[in-house]
Every structure is written in structure tokens, then in C-alpha cells.
Design a protein around this motif. Structure first.
Motif, mmCIF file in Angstrom:
data_model
loop_
_atom_site.group_PDB
_atom_site.id
_atom_site.type_symbol
_atom_site.label_atom_id
_atom_site.label_comp_id
_atom_site.label_asym_id
_atom_site.label_seq_id
_atom_site.Cartn_x
_atom_site.Cartn_y
_atom_site.Cartn_z
ATOM 1 N N MET A 1 0.829 -1.217 0.000
ATOM 2 C CA MET A 1 0.000 0.000 0.000
ATOM 3 C C MET A 1 0.860 1.263 0.000
ATOM 4 O O MET A 1 0.531 2.242 0.652
ATOM 5 C CB MET A 1 -0.921 0.002 1.224
ATOM 6 C CG MET A 1 -2.108 -0.916 1.126
ATOM 7 S SD MET A 1 -3.004 -0.819 -0.412
ATOM 8 C CE MET A 1 -3.478 0.895 -0.470
ATOM 9 N N VAL B 1 -1.669 9.488 2.300
ATOM 10 C CA VAL B 1 -2.428 9.644 3.537
ATOM 11 C C VAL B 1 -1.562 10.365 4.569
ATOM 12 O O VAL B 1 -0.426 9.984 4.832
ATOM 13 C CB VAL B 1 -2.895 8.262 4.056
ATOM 14 C CG1 VAL B 1 -3.628 8.410 5.369
ATOM 15 C CG2 VAL B 1 -3.793 7.600 3.023
ATOM 16 N N HIS C 1 -10.704 8.132 10.211
ATOM 17 C CA HIS C 1 -10.032 9.018 9.243
ATOM 18 C C HIS C 1 -9.103 8.287 8.288
ATOM 19 O O HIS C 1 -7.973 8.694 8.045
ATOM 20 C CB HIS C 1 -9.300 10.158 9.974
ATOM 21 C CG HIS C 1 -10.260 11.100 10.627
ATOM 22 N ND1 HIS C 1 -10.820 10.856 11.848
ATOM 23 C CD2 HIS C 1 -10.785 12.267 10.189
ATOM 24 C CE1 HIS C 1 -11.642 11.841 12.164
ATOM 25 N NE2 HIS C 1 -11.658 12.702 11.164
ATOM 26 N N ALA D 1 0.928 -3.279 9.631
ATOM 27 C CA ALA D 1 0.022 -4.045 8.754
ATOM 28 C C ALA D 1 -0.818 -3.078 7.937
ATOM 29 O O ALA D 1 -1.049 -1.938 8.355
ATOM 30 C CB ALA D 1 -0.890 -4.947 9.591
ATOM 31 N N GLY E 1 -5.377 1.638 11.187
ATOM 32 C CA GLY E 1 -5.018 2.941 10.624
ATOM 33 C C GLY E 1 -4.913 3.980 11.730
ATOM 34 O O GLY E 1 -5.221 5.147 11.539
HETATM 35 C C1 LIG Z 1 -5.222 10.577 8.643
HETATM 36 S S1 LIG Z 1 -4.412 9.272 9.502
HETATM 37 C C2 LIG Z 1 -5.596 8.930 10.802
HETATM 38 C C3 LIG Z 1 -4.905 8.446 12.046
HETATM 39 C C4 LIG Z 1 -5.847 8.077 13.203
HETATM 40 N N1 LIG Z 1 -6.751 6.998 12.848
HETATM 41 C C5 LIG Z 1 -6.654 9.264 13.666
HETATM 42 O O1 LIG Z 1 -7.838 9.381 13.325
HETATM 43 O O2 LIG Z 1 -6.113 10.104 14.377
HETATM 44 C C6 LIG Z 1 -4.673 7.884 8.387
HETATM 45 C C7 LIG Z 1 -3.799 6.678 8.699
HETATM 46 O O3 LIG Z 1 -4.097 5.627 7.755
HETATM 47 C C8 LIG Z 1 -2.903 4.871 7.591
HETATM 48 N N2 LIG Z 1 -2.964 3.983 6.408
HETATM 49 C C9 LIG Z 1 -2.562 4.224 5.138
HETATM 50 N N3 LIG Z 1 -2.754 3.149 4.363
HETATM 51 C C10 LIG Z 1 -3.282 2.181 5.165
HETATM 52 C C11 LIG Z 1 -3.696 0.841 4.953
HETATM 53 N N4 LIG Z 1 -3.637 0.247 3.758
HETATM 54 N N5 LIG Z 1 -4.198 0.128 6.006
HETATM 55 C C12 LIG Z 1 -4.301 0.713 7.231
HETATM 56 N N6 LIG Z 1 -3.931 1.986 7.487
HETATM 57 C C13 LIG Z 1 -3.430 2.718 6.472
HETATM 58 C C14 LIG Z 1 -1.842 5.953 7.472
HETATM 59 O O4 LIG Z 1 -0.535 5.452 7.676
HETATM 60 C C15 LIG Z 1 -2.292 6.943 8.555
HETATM 61 O O5 LIG Z 1 -1.644 6.693 9.778
#
Ligand SMILES: C[S@@+](CC[C@H](N)C(=O)[O-])C[C@H]1O[C@@H](n2cnc3c(N)ncnc32)[C@H](O)[C@@H]1O
Length: 226
Positions: free
Chosen positions: A1, A8, A147, A128, A37
Motif C-alpha cells: 500500500m 495519507v 479518518h 500491517a 489505521g
Molecule cells: C489521517 S491518519 C488517521 C490516524 C488516526 N486513525 C486518527 O484518526 O487520528 C490515516 C492513517 O491511515 C494509515 N494507512 C494508510 N494506508 C493504510 C492501509 N492500507 N491500512 C491501514 N492503514 C493505512 C496511514 O498510515 C495513517 O496513519
């Protein structure tokens, strides 16, 4: 990813924000929780300190705390500038200015960074990426995704969303996703087709208003039980 990771923004919210975004009760917080995430959010650090059981997964956890701190620093001004340019898209009751948002979020992210090395050793931060998670079937009572899904509608496909939510349903009894808006503050075009596909597979999907609204109109979470 790698694509999603580049697009992101590494930006993290606090425990208190998670509790409101997902309307978490004390009883729910006693269960086994997956934060998918979670990035640099302080939910895991603060929940662990309160004695709760939270595992966070995110591809950003492949990096060291110093590397994540650098990515946060790079994103910081960009996020604050965007908030300043689009003030009408946000609710400014609890955090009255973009700078106040920046301070609150930086405090949460510093808390995460302090906890990260220890949390990695304890297995609380797992590198992951959706749509594949290294967890057992129904290992968690609740999986939370804040998010990421729906917010990045322009960057990630409908198929990715459906596969990811099916995977979250595999590892958790209940899944909650917030918000349902894209970055353009419109409801994601994927919400309706993904809901229909989940229901067709026998899932129960509900939309519940939660006591949290920063992005204007982002006050509803998707609850999925399958
Ligand atoms: C905008 S941040 C939100 C962080 C946290 N959930 C919050 O609301 O404060 C989005 C997160 O999604 C993660 N992300 C990106 N691709 C992902 C994937 N394939 N699976 C899970 N998370 C992912 C990013 O690394 C990032 O930390």
C-alpha cells in the motif's frame, strides 16, 4: 500500500476524540479493541495507561519513532494551512483556531511517539495494511477505523474499501468507521454501494450519530456486525 501511505497524512487524534468519534461506552472499552489505521493517534497509549486492551495496526509502524516524527513535522504546516484556507468546512467550538487544532493534535502525537518504542515491544503497534490483516478470525470485540476509509475516497478504490471492511469484519465482532465523508466534505460515493454489498453478504449495517463533529457534517459513524 505504498500508494496509500504516500497520500495519507500522518496525523493523530486523542483517546478522548476516539471515545466521542465512536461513542465508546466503558463496557466497550473493556473489550479487545483493534485500532486500524491508528497512525500517530494517542488512543492506544492513553487506553493502555487506563488498563484497556488495544492493538493498533498501520503501515506507518514499519518506521522508527524518529522517522514518524519527521513525517509528522513535514505534514504539520500543510495541515494547518489547509484548515486556515477552508475554515467554513469545520466546527470551531472546542478548538477555536487552526493553531489550537495543531497544538491539540501535536500533544496527542507526542504522546504516541513517547509510547511507540515500548508499544512495539509489547505487540501493541503492528505494521500491517488493509486489506490484509495478520490477526485471527474474531480476535477482537471491536475494530475501529478513524479518518482512513471513506475519507480517502479519491485515492482508494471502492473494491479496496469493500475488501478492507470485509477483512475488518473477519477479525472483529463489530466494526465502526468514522467519518463517512471524503476530504471534500461530501458523503463518500462508496458508502451506499459498500453498504449494499455488506448487507448482501448478511452483514448488519447501521448509521449512528456520534457526539463528535469537527469536519462539518461529519457526525455519523458506520456500525457493522457480521
Ligand atoms: C489521517 S491518519 C488517521 C490516524 C488516526 N486513525 C486518527 O484518526 O487520528 C490515516 C492513517 O491511515 C494509515 N494507512 C494508510 N494506508 C493504510 C492501509 N492500507 N491500512 C491501514 N492503514 C493505512 C496511514 O498510515 C495513517 O496513519
Amino acid at each position: 500500500m505504498a500508494f496509500a501511505l504516500d497520500k495519507v497524512v500522518p496525523w493523530g487524534r486523542s483517546y478522548e476524540e476516539y471515545v466521542r468519534m465512536f461513542n465508546l461506552t466503558e463496557r466497550e472499552l473493556e473489550g479487545r479493541i483493534l485500532g486500524c489505521g491508528d497512525g500517530p493517534a494517542s488512543f492506544n497509549a492513553e487506553a493502555t495507561q487506563r488498563g484497556h486492551s488495544v492493538i493498533s495496526c498501520d503501515p506507518i509502524y514499519q518506521f522508527t519513532a524518529a522517522e514518524i516524527a519527521q513525517r509528522i513535522d513535514e505534514a504539520y504546516q500543510q495541515v494547518i494551512d489547509q484548515l486556515g484556507k477552508n475554515t467554513e468546512d469545520y466546527v470551531w467550538d472546542l478548538m477555536p483556531t487552526p493553531e489550537a487544532v495543531g497544538q491539540t493534535r501535536m500533544a496527542a502525537m507526542r504522546r504516541f511517539l513517547d509510547d511507540f518504542p515500548r508499544g512495539v515491544k509489547e505487540g501493541r503497534y503492528v505494521d500491517a495494511s488493509l486489506p490484509y490483516l495478520p490477526f485471527q478470525d474474531k480476535e477482537f470485540d471491536l475494530a475501529l477505523c478513524s479518518h482512513f476509509l471513506f475519507l480517502y475516497t479519491e485515492q482508494l478504490s471502492q473494491e479496496f474499501h469493500l475488501d478492507s471492511i470485509i477483512e475488518l469484519c473477519r477479525v472483529a465482532t463489530e466494526v465502526r468507521i468514522f467519518p463517512l465523508l471524503n476530504l471534500g466534505v461530501n458523503i463518500s460515493a462508496y458508502v451506499a454501494p459498500v453498504t449494499a454489498a455488506l448487507e448482501q453478504r448478511g452483514g448488519r449495517v447501521e448509521f449512528r450519530r456520534v457526539p463528535y463533529e469537527f469536519q462539518k457534517g461529519a457526525h455519523t459513524a458506520m456500525y457493522i456486525v457480521s
